[in-house]
Design a protein around this motif. Structure first.
Motif, PDB file in Angstrom:
ATOM      1  N   ASP A   1      37.371  44.743  30.646  1.00 51.09           N
ATOM      2  CA  ASP A   1      37.003  43.475  31.305  1.00 51.09           C
ATOM      3  C   ASP A   1      37.235  42.297  30.358  1.00 51.09           C
TER       4      ASP A   1
ATOM      5  N   GLU B   1      27.989  52.598  30.445  1.00 48.26           N
ATOM      6  CA  GLU B   1      26.724  51.856  30.613  1.00 48.26           C
ATOM      7  C   GLU B   1      25.537  52.803  30.540  1.00 48.26           C
TER       8      GLU B   1
ATOM      9  N   GLN C   1      23.195  37.115  30.857  1.00 43.40           N
ATOM     10  CA  GLN C   1      22.000  37.970  30.927  1.00 43.40           C
ATOM     11  C   GLN C   1      21.611  38.483  29.526  1.00 43.40           C
ATOM     12  N   THR C   2      22.636  38.861  28.752  1.00 36.71           N
ATOM     13  CA  THR C   2      22.374  39.361  27.392  1.00 36.71           C
ATOM     14  C   THR C   2      21.791  38.244  26.522  1.00 36.71           C
TER      15      THR C   2
ATOM     16  N   TYR D   1      27.075  44.482  26.472  1.00 37.79           N
ATOM     17  CA  TYR D   1      27.086  45.254  27.719  1.00 37.79           C
ATOM     18  C   TYR D   1      28.371  45.044  28.526  1.00 37.79           C
ATOM     19  N   VAL D   2      29.419  44.484  27.877  1.00 35.30           N
ATOM     20  CA  VAL D   2      30.660  44.222  28.619  1.00 35.30           C
ATOM     21  C   VAL D   2      31.757  45.188  28.155  1.00 35.30           C
TER      22      VAL D   2
ATOM     23  N   MET E   1      28.313  42.569  38.639  1.00 39.25           N
ATOM     24  CA  MET E   1      28.207  41.367  37.801  1.00 39.25           C
ATOM     25  C   MET E   1      29.515  41.120  37.054  1.00 39.25           C
ATOM     26  N   ASN E   2      29.941  39.891  36.975  1.00 43.71           N
ATOM     27  CA  ASN E   2      31.158  39.631  36.202  1.00 43.71           C
ATOM     28  C   ASN E   2      30.803  39.398  34.721  1.00 43.71           C
ATOM     29  N   ILE E   3      31.835  39.222  33.915  1.00 42.37           N
ATOM     30  CA  ILE E   3      31.647  39.134  32.458  1.00 42.37           C
ATOM     31  C   ILE E   3      30.745  37.959  32.056  1.00 42.37           C
TER      32      ILE E   3
ATOM     33  N   GLN F   1      28.374  36.532  33.852  1.00 40.74           N
ATOM     34  CA  GLN F   1      26.975  36.835  34.223  1.00 40.74           C
ATOM     35  C   GLN F   1      26.363  37.837  33.242  1.00 40.74           C
ATOM     36  N   LYS F   2      27.167  38.856  32.871  1.00 42.82           N
ATOM     37  CA  LYS F   2      26.647  39.863  31.930  1.00 42.82           C
ATOM     38  C   LYS F   2      26.311  39.230  30.582  1.00 42.82           C
TER      39      LYS F   2
END
Ligand code: AMP
Ligand code: ZN
Length: 273
Positions: free
Chosen positions: A185, A226, A9-10, A180-181, A1-3, A5-6
């Protein structure tokens, strides 16, 4: 997942709404700048907030970056000048506190003061429902690890991508879209997007224990970081289930929400009201 998308999602996990009015706490650094950039890109209603800590050239460069970013994103910026509001720069306030209470770490003191200011100022800005900060996976894994090593993992219980267990009309919920990043990144992304960012570290971040933990964290892979946070999530869920929603008191000195009779800020400094 890229930044992106992360982060999406959060935001879905914490159920951030397009109706929320979000104040992004901007330090001038890469993390909070990326938070503002992404929230704006995703179509959220945001404003910027910056505390000018009055720490010489470093603070001047941070202020410049924040102003440029807000102009670029076309968002309103609220400024809080600590020298005007509290009478001296963060360096002097901190030195005064450390003179009285030896052993307190720079970042710990600064963190308490910044949170106190953010909550009070956010409440005074019409309609703000959330404060967003730039805390990232590395920060969170580091803090959690420090609490585990101190023998008090429960200290992390109220942390998370959104403040847990506290509901109060005077308390503005804090969210961490980059929870979560990984820091690397974020750095890469901020460069790719050419955001106006100060990359130097705060000159006062001299807490040797935190630096030691950070050096250790640098030897870990993103996957391992993670995994630390997966453990955190599991532990946190269990603690949340056991705890009732916490009723906050109001500090007897300043009236701000607090878990104790006197808030951590007022335990540190006596404030002119
Ligand atoms: P720090 O405690 O310096 O690691 O910062 C954590 C988060 O607090 C940052 O990602 C920002 O969202 C916010 N923050 C830090 N410094 C400032 C500042 N001077 N003004 C506004 N927000 C800040
Ligand atoms: Zn207080």
């Amino acid at each position: 997942m890229n930044i992106e998308q992360k982060a999406r999602q959060t935001l879905a996990k914490i159920k951030l709404s397009k109706k929320d009015k979000i104040l992004v706490a901007l330090s001038g650094g890469k993390d909070s700048s990326v938070v503002a950039y992404l929230l704006k890109k995703f179509g959220y209603n945001i404003k910027g907030f910056h505390i000018d800590l009055g720490m010489g050239g470093y603070s001047e460069r941070c202020l410049d970056s924040v102003k440029q970013l807000c102009k670029q994103l076309d968002i309103k910026l609220h400024l809080y000048d600590i020298k005007d509001e509290m009478g001296s720069s963060m360096c002097y306030i901190r030195a005064g506190i450390q003179h009285e209470k030896k052993g307190l770490k720079n970042c710990a003191i600064c963190g308490v003061i910044k949170k106190w200011i953010m909550n009070r100022e956010a409440r005074n800005i019409q309609g703000i429902s959330k404060i967003a900060t730039g805390h990232n996976l590395d920060d969170e894994a580091q803090t959690f690890l420090m609490n585990v090593l101190k023998g008090s993992p429960k200290l992390s219980a109220n942390s998370g991508a959104i403040t847990q267990n506290t509901k109060d009309k005077k308390f503005i919920m804090r969210i961490k879209p980059l929870f979560y990043v990984a820091e690397n990144d974020i750095r890469e992304y901020s460069k790719k997007m050419k955001l106006p960012v100060v990359y130097e570290h705060c000159p006062c971040a001299l807490d040797s224990y935190r630096i030691q933990i950070r050096q250790f964290m640098n030897t870990l892979t993103t996957k391992q970081k993670e995994n630390i946070m997966k453990n955190f999530d599991r532990l946190s869920e269990r603690i949340q289930r056991l705890k009732a929603i916490e009723k906050l008191n109001y500090c007897e000195v300043c009236g701000e929400p607090s878990r104790n009779k006197i808030c951590r800020m007022c335990q540190l400094v006596s404030i002119k009201r």
